[in-house]
Design an enzyme around this catalytic site. Structure first.
Site, PDB file in Angstrom:
ATOM      1  CE  LYS A  34      -3.763  -2.585   0.968  1.00  0.00           C
ATOM      2  NZ  LYS A  34      -4.570  -3.054  -0.245  1.00  0.00           N
ATOM      3  CB  CYS A  35       4.101   1.719  -0.550  1.00  0.00           C
ATOM      4  SG  CYS A  35       5.568   2.998  -0.464  1.00  0.00           S
ATOM      5  N   GLY A  36       3.340   4.249  -2.346  1.00  0.00           N
ATOM      6  CA  GLY A  36       3.407   4.936  -3.461  1.00  0.00           C
ATOM      7  C   GLY A  36       4.362   4.452  -4.357  1.00  0.00           C
ATOM      8  CG  PHE A  37       8.514   4.052  -3.470  1.00  0.00           C
ATOM      9  CD1 PHE A  37       8.961   4.681  -4.590  1.00  0.00           C
ATOM     10  CD2 PHE A  37       8.333   4.809  -2.180  1.00  0.00           C
ATOM     11  CE1 PHE A  37       9.595   5.988  -4.275  1.00  0.00           C
ATOM     12  CE2 PHE A  37       8.757   5.909  -2.101  1.00  0.00           C
ATOM     13  CZ  PHE A  37       9.492   6.659  -3.124  1.00  0.00           C
ATOM     14  CB  THR A  38       2.785  -0.693  -4.337  1.00  0.00           C
ATOM     15  OG1 THR A  38       2.884  -0.319  -2.878  1.00  0.00           O
ATOM     16  CG2 THR A  38       2.405  -2.046  -4.536  1.00  0.00           C
TER      17      THR A  38
END
Length: 181
Positions: A34-38
């Protein structure tokens, strides 16, 4: 101790030794769903498909230490990765990368390669830096993992040769992997 002396628990609860990867080039990544880098999972899978046949491995270590961006059980994380990204590289169980409960493998990796700085060209760099400056003003001086999708590259001899922060250009990561293959 070196890279091959460590072990970690995979998603099925089996202890696996890093010596399984002897003679291979390995990218160790702490991940979150659930990360912007996912979306980097897509690029990682592409790199794995391209270089896996040449003796390259990616080891995925989910970590929920950064704003609880890796919720769920190991099984839920694997299901998410399979459904959304078709991940075929190795998943390990959820771990801590910093603090007193940090996986010893990660303590070792951080001792070999400290914080490398963020790529200021990445659109999320200023957001991550701003958050870190508020919560850890000395973040630039410590070897701790700063965020999800920090990557360590291990050469065929087990040496930690590169550390890539999450903002690193994935083309640069790919190029470095090629160099060590």
């Amino acid at each position: 101790m070196g890279f091959y002396d460590y072990e970690a628990e995979d998603v099925r609860g089996n202890m696996r030794s890093m010596c399984e990867y002897e003679g291979k080039v390995v990218l160790v990544v702490n991940t979150a769903t659930k990360c912007g880098f996912t979306p980097q999972y897509d690029e990682l899978q592409s790199i794995y498909e391209q270089y896996g046949p040449q003796g390259f491995e990616i080891l995925d270590f989910p970590c929920d230490q950064f704003e609880h961006q890796a919720p769920g059980t190991n099984e839920e994380i694997v299901a998410f990765c399979d459904a959304n990204f078709g991940i075929t590289f190795t998943h390990y169980g959820k771990i801590d990368v910093n603090g007193e409960h940090a996986l010893p493998l990660y303590q070792y990796l951080k001792s070999q390669k400290g914080f490398a700085g963020f790529d200021e060209e990445h659109p999320l760099a200023t957001i991550v830096e701003s958050m870190l400056e508020r919560t850890h003003p000395d973040y630039k001086e410590t070897p701790d993992i700063k965020w999800n999708f920090t990557k360590f590259l291990i050469d065929r001899d087990g040496n930690v040769v590169e550390r890539f922060e999450p903002t690193a250009d994935m083309d640069v990561v790919r190029e470095k992997i090629e160099n060590y293959l």
